[in-house]
Scaffold this motif. Sequence first.
Motif, mmCIF file in Angstrom:
data_model
loop_
_atom_site.group_PDB
_atom_site.id
_atom_site.type_symbol
_atom_site.label_atom_id
_atom_site.label_comp_id
_atom_site.label_asym_id
_atom_site.label_seq_id
_atom_site.Cartn_x
_atom_site.Cartn_y
_atom_site.Cartn_z
ATOM 1 N N TYR A 132 1.641 -2.702 -6.500
ATOM 2 C CA TYR A 132 0.471 -3.610 -7.042
ATOM 3 C C TYR A 132 0.132 -3.388 -8.226
ATOM 4 O O TYR A 132 0.838 -2.746 -9.052
ATOM 5 N N ARG A 133 -0.699 -4.235 -8.928
ATOM 6 C CA ARG A 133 -1.176 -4.431 -10.263
ATOM 7 C C ARG A 133 -2.647 -4.487 -10.245
ATOM 8 O O ARG A 133 -3.196 -4.661 -9.030
ATOM 9 N N SER B 181 -10.904 -5.974 -13.006
ATOM 10 C CA SER B 181 -10.560 -4.627 -12.534
ATOM 11 C C SER B 181 -10.301 -4.511 -11.043
ATOM 12 O O SER B 181 -10.925 -3.451 -10.226
ATOM 13 N N LEU B 182 -9.596 -5.538 -10.442
ATOM 14 C CA LEU B 182 -9.487 -5.223 -8.730
ATOM 15 C C LEU B 182 -8.004 -5.179 -8.673
ATOM 16 O O LEU B 182 -7.145 -5.815 -9.566
ATOM 17 N N PRO B 183 -7.662 -4.208 -7.695
ATOM 18 C CA PRO B 183 -6.178 -4.321 -7.344
ATOM 19 C C PRO B 183 -5.830 -5.765 -6.941
ATOM 20 O O PRO B 183 -6.348 -6.657 -6.234
ATOM 21 N N THR C 27 -7.560 5.811 2.578
ATOM 22 C CA THR C 27 -7.321 5.965 1.300
ATOM 23 C C THR C 27 -6.960 4.407 1.001
ATOM 24 O O THR C 27 -6.189 3.556 1.579
ATOM 25 N N ASP C 28 -7.195 4.097 -0.246
ATOM 26 C CA ASP C 28 -6.976 2.605 -0.819
ATOM 27 C C ASP C 28 -5.817 2.851 -1.787
ATOM 28 O O ASP C 28 -5.154 3.733 -2.127
ATOM 29 N N VAL C 29 -5.288 1.529 -2.217
ATOM 30 C CA VAL C 29 -4.145 1.495 -2.924
ATOM 31 C C VAL C 29 -4.473 2.121 -4.186
ATOM 32 O O VAL C 29 -3.385 2.520 -4.882
ATOM 33 N N ASP C 30 -5.469 2.472 -4.809
ATOM 34 C CA ASP C 30 -5.862 3.052 -6.033
ATOM 35 C C ASP C 30 -5.946 4.730 -5.832
ATOM 36 O O ASP C 30 -5.947 5.341 -6.658
ATOM 37 N N ILE D 211 -7.306 -1.104 1.998
ATOM 38 C CA ILE D 211 -6.874 0.346 2.760
ATOM 39 C C ILE D 211 -5.509 0.228 2.720
ATOM 40 O O ILE D 211 -4.614 -0.749 3.107
ATOM 41 N N SER D 212 -4.808 1.566 2.501
ATOM 42 C CA SER D 212 -3.532 1.716 2.634
ATOM 43 C C SER D 212 -2.977 2.735 3.555
ATOM 44 O O SER D 212 -1.800 3.032 3.812
#
Length: 210
Positions: A1-2, A8-10, A90-93, A146-147
Motif C-alpha cells: 500500500y501507499r 494522510s490515508l492509507p 493491527t492496521d496496515v500502518d 485492519i490487516s
Amino acid sequence: YRVDTRLSLPVVDVDEWTLTIDGDVDQEVTLTFADLAAMGVVERDITLTCVSNPVGGPYVGGARWLGVPLRDVLDKAGISRTRADQILSTDVDGMTISTPLRVALDGRDSLIAIGMNGEPLPRENGFPARMVVPGLYGFVSACKWISRMTLTTYDDELAYWTERDWVTDAPIKLSSRIDTPRPLSDQATGKVVIGGIAWAQGVGIGRVEV
C-alpha cells in the motif's frame, strides 16, 4: 500500500490486502478480500461514536454497514479453546487497537465491514475492511484498514491506547442535554419550559427526569 499525502490515508491495493487471524487460536488463517466477501455477509444499521465526542458533537455517525459477523471470521481460525480475552487488531500502518473478545461472542452485531451505505467502504472509513462494534467507543472497537487480529490477553500484550492506561472496556455512555433555557440565561419568575434531548446507543431511553 501507499499513503495519500494529501489526506494522510492509507491507499490499499485490495488485490494484495489480506486479513490474518493468529495468536491463541487452533490454526493461523489468512483471508483475502475475495475470501471475506464470499462469506455470509449481512447488513446492519450501527452508530459509531468517538470517546472525544461532546454532547451533541460531530464525532458520531450512523451508517448501514455490510460485512461478515466478527464471530464468523474468528471461527475460521478456531477459538473454542482459546484463553484469550482480547482481540489485538493491527492496521496496515501498524496501529493497534484492543477489543474485548466477549463482544464477538455476546450476540451483538459486531462486524468486519467491507461496505457502507450501499457502496464499497470509503478509503477514509477503512477500505478495504474495518472492525465495527456497536456499543463501544471507537478506540477499543473500530480498527480501520485492519490487516491482523491476534487473540491474546491484556496481561500479555498492550495496544496503543491500553499502553497509555486507557480503559479496556469502554461502553458508550448515556448522553443528555438541555437546549432551552439557554445556558446562563435569565428567566422570568414563574413557570419555565425546559426542553432537551437524551439518547443511549443500543439501549434506548425509558424516561427523562428533571
